[in-house]
Design a protein around this motif. Structure first.
Motif, PDB file in Angstrom:
ATOM      1  N   PRO A   1      41.848  42.879  41.643  1.00 29.95           N
ATOM      2  CA  PRO A   1      41.359  41.995  40.588  1.00 29.95           C
ATOM      3  C   PRO A   1      41.110  40.596  41.133  1.00 29.95           C
ATOM      4  O   PRO A   1      41.617  40.248  42.201  1.00 29.95           O
ATOM      5  CB  PRO A   1      42.534  41.988  39.597  1.00 29.95           C
ATOM      6  N   SER A   2      40.380  39.808  40.394  1.00 28.96           N
ATOM      7  CA  SER A   2      40.116  38.438  40.827  1.00 28.96           C
ATOM      8  C   SER A   2      41.397  37.613  40.681  1.00 28.96           C
ATOM      9  O   SER A   2      41.944  37.487  39.592  1.00 28.96           O
ATOM     10  CB  SER A   2      39.007  37.829  39.966  1.00 28.96           C
ATOM     11  N   GLN A   3      41.861  37.081  41.819  1.00 28.04           N
ATOM     12  CA  GLN A   3      43.071  36.250  41.802  1.00 28.04           C
ATOM     13  C   GLN A   3      42.793  34.945  42.541  1.00 28.04           C
ATOM     14  O   GLN A   3      42.114  34.927  43.563  1.00 28.04           O
ATOM     15  CB  GLN A   3      44.236  36.978  42.489  1.00 28.04           C
ATOM     16  N   ILE A   4      43.350  33.866  42.007  1.00 27.75           N
ATOM     17  CA  ILE A   4      43.175  32.544  42.603  1.00 27.75           C
ATOM     18  C   ILE A   4      44.547  31.948  42.876  1.00 27.75           C
ATOM     19  O   ILE A   4      45.467  32.078  42.056  1.00 27.75           O
ATOM     20  CB  ILE A   4      42.368  31.618  41.662  1.00 27.75           C
ATOM     21  N   ALA A   5      44.688  31.311  44.055  1.00 25.63           N
ATOM     22  CA  ALA A   5      45.955  30.689  44.435  1.00 25.63           C
ATOM     23  C   ALA A   5      45.850  29.176  44.327  1.00 25.63           C
ATOM     24  O   ALA A   5      44.782  28.597  44.565  1.00 25.63           O
ATOM     25  CB  ALA A   5      46.328  31.083  45.868  1.00 25.63           C
TER      26      ALA A   5
ATOM     27  N   ILE B   1      53.347  27.922  45.900  1.00 23.80           N
ATOM     28  CA  ILE B   1      52.034  28.554  45.772  1.00 23.80           C
ATOM     29  C   ILE B   1      52.113  29.565  44.635  1.00 23.80           C
ATOM     30  O   ILE B   1      52.953  30.469  44.651  1.00 23.80           O
ATOM     31  CB  ILE B   1      51.613  29.252  47.083  1.00 23.80           C
ATOM     32  N   PHE B   2      51.288  29.354  43.632  1.00 22.06           N
ATOM     33  CA  PHE B   2      51.172  30.317  42.536  1.00 22.06           C
ATOM     34  C   PHE B   2      49.888  31.113  42.759  1.00 22.06           C
ATOM     35  O   PHE B   2      48.841  30.529  43.061  1.00 22.06           O
ATOM     36  CB  PHE B   2      51.046  29.611  41.179  1.00 22.06           C
ATOM     37  N   VAL B   3      49.971  32.419  42.606  1.00 20.73           N
ATOM     38  CA  VAL B   3      48.761  33.239  42.627  1.00 20.73           C
ATOM     39  C   VAL B   3      48.576  33.771  41.212  1.00 20.73           C
ATOM     40  O   VAL B   3      49.482  34.399  40.650  1.00 20.73           O
ATOM     41  CB  VAL B   3      48.885  34.412  43.615  1.00 20.73           C
ATOM     42  N   GLY B   4      47.418  33.479  40.630  1.00 22.93           N
ATOM     43  CA  GLY B   4      47.174  33.895  39.253  1.00 22.93           C
ATOM     44  C   GLY B   4      45.993  34.839  39.148  1.00 22.93           C
ATOM     45  O   GLY B   4      45.000  34.689  39.872  1.00 22.93           O
ATOM     46  N   GLU B   5      46.116  35.820  38.262  1.00 20.29           N
ATOM     47  CA  GLU B   5      44.988  36.716  38.004  1.00 20.29           C
ATOM     48  C   GLU B   5      44.087  36.074  36.955  1.00 20.29           C
ATOM     49  O   GLU B   5      44.567  35.580  35.931  1.00 20.29           O
ATOM     50  CB  GLU B   5      45.494  38.067  37.493  1.00 20.29           C
ATOM     51  N   VAL B   6      42.793  36.071  37.238  1.00 19.33           N
ATOM     52  CA  VAL B   6      41.840  35.449  36.323  1.00 19.33           C
ATOM     53  C   VAL B   6      41.722  36.306  35.062  1.00 19.33           C
ATOM     54  O   VAL B   6      41.423  37.496  35.134  1.00 19.33           O
ATOM     55  CB  VAL B   6      40.453  35.298  36.991  1.00 19.33           C
ATOM     56  N   THR B   7      41.987  35.680  33.918  1.00 22.37           N
ATOM     57  CA  THR B   7      41.913  36.412  32.647  1.00 22.37           C
ATOM     58  C   THR B   7      40.657  36.038  31.859  1.00 22.37           C
ATOM     59  O   THR B   7      40.240  36.773  30.971  1.00 22.37           O
ATOM     60  CB  THR B   7      43.153  36.119  31.780  1.00 22.37           C
TER      61      THR B   7
ATOM     62  N   TRP C   1      35.361  26.721  34.606  1.00 21.08           N
ATOM     63  CA  TRP C   1      36.830  26.836  34.497  1.00 21.08           C
ATOM     64  C   TRP C   1      37.269  28.294  34.583  1.00 21.08           C
ATOM     65  O   TRP C   1      36.491  29.209  34.318  1.00 21.08           O
ATOM     66  CB  TRP C   1      37.335  26.187  33.205  1.00 21.08           C
ATOM     67  N   PHE C   2      38.534  28.472  34.958  1.00 18.98           N
ATOM     68  CA  PHE C   2      39.136  29.808  35.099  1.00 18.98           C
ATOM     69  C   PHE C   2      40.538  29.785  34.484  1.00 18.98           C
ATOM     70  O   PHE C   2      41.339  28.922  34.836  1.00 18.98           O
ATOM     71  CB  PHE C   2      39.280  30.191  36.586  1.00 18.98           C
ATOM     72  N   ASP C   3      40.808  30.712  33.599  1.00 20.44           N
ATOM     73  CA  ASP C   3      42.163  30.909  33.079  1.00 20.44           C
ATOM     74  C   ASP C   3      42.879  31.893  33.991  1.00 20.44           C
ATOM     75  O   ASP C   3      42.298  32.929  34.353  1.00 20.44           O
ATOM     76  CB  ASP C   3      42.098  31.522  31.669  1.00 20.44           C
ATOM     77  N   CYS C   4      44.110  31.603  34.344  1.00 21.90           N
ATOM     78  CA  CYS C   4      44.856  32.502  35.227  1.00 21.90           C
ATOM     79  C   CYS C   4      46.258  32.763  34.700  1.00 21.90           C
ATOM     80  O   CYS C   4      46.899  31.873  34.135  1.00 21.90           O
ATOM     81  CB  CYS C   4      44.976  31.894  36.631  1.00 21.90           C
TER      82      CYS C   4
END
Ligand code: FE
Length: 232
Positions: free
Chosen positions: A40-44, A129-135, A113-116
């Motif tokens: 899935p698309s994830q952003i750190a 470091i937080f890695v979040g999945e783009v919702t 913008w991206f919600d994660c």
């Protein structure tokens, strides 16, 4: 060897990271945000443990990354880059909307913008470091260029806030202050007024000595008043 300029060859953008924890929201400007996976698309993001927003993200488990445009206002840098959410409600100064995951997003200067949702967390010493999945995500203005960290440093002549992962205390100071007698430095953002260059932002002609700038002049990066500048 060990030429610090090497660090400035690493390219970054500049982003507004925000979150909301049960109605308490905050945000700060970061250069370290990058997509780490596509499916899935994830952003750190790499967040200073000293940032109020970091504590909020740790509690809320979510964050929003907003991409700042090239002509982002000095008020945004001043409030989100150099002030603490422990002291003020940063968003109170601006118009904003809540994203689908209820994070505040500015109505100005944002082009995407991206919600994660936080999936992983890594303690790396001074930062987390937080890695979040783009919702969810959206593109607001595709006609405007995103601002890069290099543009911010070179055109706006600012240095990083002390909590930025890329902050280099000695080098930033030396780089901006070498080859001169007295330099006038913004105490908040580190902008250095260079008389030979003037300040096109406020129509101060090249060659204007700091003493001859009008008293109502302000730091072109963060808006600090002339009288608060420090001679170094
Ligand atoms: Fe400033």
């Amino acid at each position: 060897m060990k030429d610090f300029e090497a660090y400035f060859k690493i390219s970054y953008g500049l982003y507004l990271i925000s979150t909301d924890n049960n109605g308490k929201h905050s945000g700060y400007i970061a250069n370290t945000a990058f997509q780490v996976t596509a499916e899935p698309s994830q952003i750190a993001i790499s967040c200073s443990k000293g940032n109020f927003t970091t504590d909020l993200i740790d509690s809320s488990g979510k964050f929003n990354i907003s991409v700042l445009c090239q002509n982002t206002g000095e008020d945004v840098f001043s409030i989100f880059g150099y002030k603490s959410g422990r002291d003020i409600d940063k968003f109170a100064e601006f118009e904003y909307f809540n994203s689908p995951n209820q994070c505040p997003v500015l109505k100005k200067d944002i082009i995407a913008w991206f919600d994660c949702e936080v999936k992983y967390k890594l303690d790396v010493g001074t930062h987390i470091i937080f890695v979040g999945e783009v919702t969810d995500y959206d593109l607001i203005d595709k006609s405007v260029e995103p601002i890069t960290y290099a543009y911010y440093r070179e055109v706006k002549k600012a240095k990083a806030p002390k909590n930025a992962p890329t902050y280099q205390k000695e080098t930033d100071t030396k780089e901006n202050i070498e080859d001169s007698d007295i330099k006038w430095v913004c105490p908040v953002c580190g902008y250095v007024y260079i008389a030979e260059e003037g300040d096109a932002h406020s129509e101060i002609a090249p060659g204007t000595a700091f003493e001859n700038i009008p008293d109502n002049w302000k730091c072109p990066v963060c808006g600090v008043h002339k009288e608060d500048f420090i001679a170094k």
